[in-house]
Enzyme design. Structure first.
Site, PDB file in Angstrom:
ATOM      1  N   CYS A  68      22.400  -0.402  -1.679  1.00 10.54           N
ATOM      2  CA  CYS A  68      21.110   0.256  -1.475  1.00 10.54           C
ATOM      3  C   CYS A  68      19.983  -0.771  -1.550  1.00 10.54           C
ATOM      4  CB  CYS A  68      20.914   1.342  -2.536  1.00 10.54           C
ATOM      5  SG  CYS A  68      19.316   2.180  -2.457  1.00 10.54           S
ATOM      6  N   CYS A  71      16.907  -0.746  -5.656  1.00  7.42           N
ATOM      7  CA  CYS A  71      16.871  -1.480  -6.922  1.00  7.42           C
ATOM      8  C   CYS A  71      17.302  -2.937  -6.730  1.00  7.42           C
ATOM      9  CB  CYS A  71      17.789  -0.813  -7.945  1.00  7.42           C
ATOM     10  SG  CYS A  71      17.256   0.852  -8.418  1.00  7.42           S
ATOM     11  N   CYS A 145      21.373   8.964  -7.785  1.00 10.28           N
ATOM     12  CA  CYS A 145      20.288   8.000  -7.957  1.00 10.28           C
ATOM     13  C   CYS A 145      19.764   8.149  -9.377  1.00 10.28           C
ATOM     14  CB  CYS A 145      19.169   8.219  -6.946  1.00 10.28           C
ATOM     15  SG  CYS A 145      17.796   7.055  -7.162  1.00 10.28           S
ATOM     16  N   PHE A 272     -11.370   5.755  -5.589  1.00 12.64           N
ATOM     17  CA  PHE A 272     -10.013   5.973  -5.080  1.00 12.64           C
ATOM     18  C   PHE A 272      -9.339   7.030  -5.962  1.00 12.64           C
ATOM     19  CE2 PHE A 272     -11.189   1.508  -4.437  1.00 12.64           C
ATOM     20  CZ  PHE A 272     -11.055   1.362  -3.065  1.00 12.64           C
ATOM     21  N   GLU A 292     -13.185   9.434  -2.875  1.00 13.36           N
ATOM     22  CA  GLU A 292     -11.890   9.277  -2.218  1.00 13.36           C
ATOM     23  C   GLU A 292     -12.079   9.367  -0.711  1.00 13.36           C
ATOM     24  OE1 GLU A 292      -8.378   8.811  -0.868  1.00 13.36           O
ATOM     25  OE2 GLU A 292      -8.556   8.713  -3.069  1.00 13.36           O
ATOM     26  N   ASP A 340      -8.516   2.775  -8.763  1.00 11.29           N
ATOM     27  CA  ASP A 340      -7.064   2.709  -8.580  1.00 11.29           C
ATOM     28  C   ASP A 340      -6.777   2.691  -7.082  1.00 11.29           C
ATOM     29  OD1 ASP A 340      -4.325   2.840  -8.736  1.00 11.29           O
ATOM     30  OD2 ASP A 340      -4.246   4.926  -9.384  1.00 11.29           O
ATOM     31  N   CYS A 366      -0.999  -1.189  -8.578  1.00  7.36           N
ATOM     32  CA  CYS A 366       0.448  -1.328  -8.431  1.00  7.36           C
ATOM     33  C   CYS A 366       0.807  -2.692  -7.853  1.00  7.36           C
ATOM     34  CB  CYS A 366       1.009  -0.217  -7.546  1.00  7.36           C
ATOM     35  SG  CYS A 366       0.338  -0.207  -5.870  1.00  7.36           S
TER      36      CYS A 366
END
Length: 409
Positions: A68, A71, A145, A272, A292, A340, A366
């Site tokens: 996969c 990961c 999963c 955001f 936003e 964010d 992120c």
């Protein structure tokens, strides 16, 4: 060409790194300190055998690991994994000349991801619902999963049948499945055009089933129950297929860090804002302006405001902050800013923030690389970086959330 290598470090994508006379070789599924045999092609190697394993090597949690494409580091012991992820943040800031004491990673347990995006392909072999195979565009049909909440993982066969009823043979589709308090919220893009009979049959099959709402190509097919995400007196209504923090425990950790960094000052502007992940929490104490660019997310936030209790005034504003960031005069009435943005970061908005007099700024990201770039802009504008905390939201991957707090002067 097969070659024996010694792995000396782990790269930012989770591949082991071997230093050789001809340069670096990157070998997936290896760990620092290991002696391995690999098939070498250019600067990439394919693991053949682990000759001397690292003490940090453990058994993978999933039968699909290595095949996969999701990961990257299920084979790494938890303590080493946490330190590696923390190092991703430290390195990103160091590359921008920012020396900061990054706090320990806030960990995440398996079976906590409430939102999954699957690829669907129907062909002569049947229906495949899953993720891309590693280094391939082929679809790997998944049977388990360990990332997913049981409400999604246990429903994989039913989701596969639903996808098969909507997708067109030979064409790919994308299914987004979100686990909510009232059932699964499923959105499919790339499916075939549905007729009246499809709507009727799908609607009839929804009664008492696990799917609360089904949206195909942006059109709602049925909503037997309204998807809701409740936290105490707060309720959020996700937009169909729209952005949502992937794991509820991580969202809670991010919210706690944001609130702690802001302290007791207000009012606050949430840039955001999405569907109000931070807006609603902050509105329990302060008036909040939520800005936003996505109108569907703002509609979801508006509904959440109307059904949440114990919150103060929330004002919403639709605005593309990439093209039209809020200016220093607009920011002047606020005591704190939260932002964010998507992975690209908020460069234009940070250039405006750096010129502002807002006392407190809290950044959530992120992408440590773009966050470090934006932090450099704020620091050069007179802000002091006071706290950096990584939060695991994408278990066993190279992705990590970060919360960074800044004070003016």
């Amino acid at each position: 060409m097969n070659e024996r290598l010694t792995i000396t470090a782990l790269g930012h994508e989770g591949d082991g790194i071997a230093e050789t006379a001809t340069g670096r070789i990157f070998v997936p599924f290896t760990l620092p300190g290991e002696t391995i045999e690999a098939d070498i092609g250019g600067e990439r190697g394919q693991l053949i055998e682990v000759i001397e394993p690292s003490p940090d090597r453990i058994a993978a949690a999933c039968r699909h690991f290595g095949v996969c494409g999701g990961c990257a580091v299920q084979h790494m012991a938890p303590a080493a994994y946490r330190e590696w992820k923390r190092g991703l943040v430290t390195d990103a800031f160091a590359q921008r000349g920012i020396e900061v004491g990054v706090e320990p990673l806030v960990p995440l347990a398996p079976h906590t991801r409430r939102r999954a995006v699957f690829t669907v392909l129907k062909d002569h072999d049947g229906i495949a619902l899953g993720f891309n195979r590693r280094d391939s565009h082929d679809v790997l049909k998944i049977e388990e999963c360990p990332l997913l909440v049981p409400a999604i993982e246990k429903r994989l066969p039913e989701l596969t049948l639903l996808a098969g009823a909507i997708t067109e043979r030979g064409k790919r589709a994308r299914m987004t499945a979100t686990s909510t308090d009232t059932g699964l919220d499923v959105s499919i893009d790339g499916g075939r055009k549905l007729g009246r009979r499809d709507f009727e049959s799908l609607g009839q099959s929804a009664e008492g089933g696990p799917v609360a709402r089904l949206t195909v190509g942006g059109n709602e097919v049925f909503a037997s129950r309204v998807p809701e995400l409740r936290t105490g007196t707060l309720v959020m209504y996700p937009a169909a297929g729209g952005f949502l923090q992937a794991a509820a425990p991580s969202e809670a950790s991010l919210g706690d860090l944001v609130e702690a960094s802001i302290g007791k000052v207000g009012p606050v502007v949430d840039l955001f804002s999405g569907i109000g992940t931070f807006t609603l929490r902050l509105a329990r104490r302060f008036p909040v302006l939520a800005v936003e660019g996505d109108g569907e997310l703002l509609k979801a936030l508006d509904r959440s405001m109307r059904y949440s209790t114990g919150i103060r005034q929330v004002t919403t504003r639709k605005r593309d902050l990439f093209l039209n960031p809020m200016s220093p005069p607009e920011l002047k009435p606020y005591k704190a800013v939260v932002f964010d943005p998507p992975r690209a970061g908020a460069k234009a908005q940070c250039e405006m923030l750096a010129k502002s007099t807002v006392p407190t700024i809290v950044a959530v990201s992120c992408n440590p690389a773009t966050l470090a770039r934006d932090a450099r802009i704020l620091i050069d504008g007179g802000y002091r970086l006071t706290r950096v905390t990584p939060v695991d939201q994408f278990l066993w991957s190279s992705h990590v959330e970060v919360v960074a707090a800044f004070e003016k002067g």
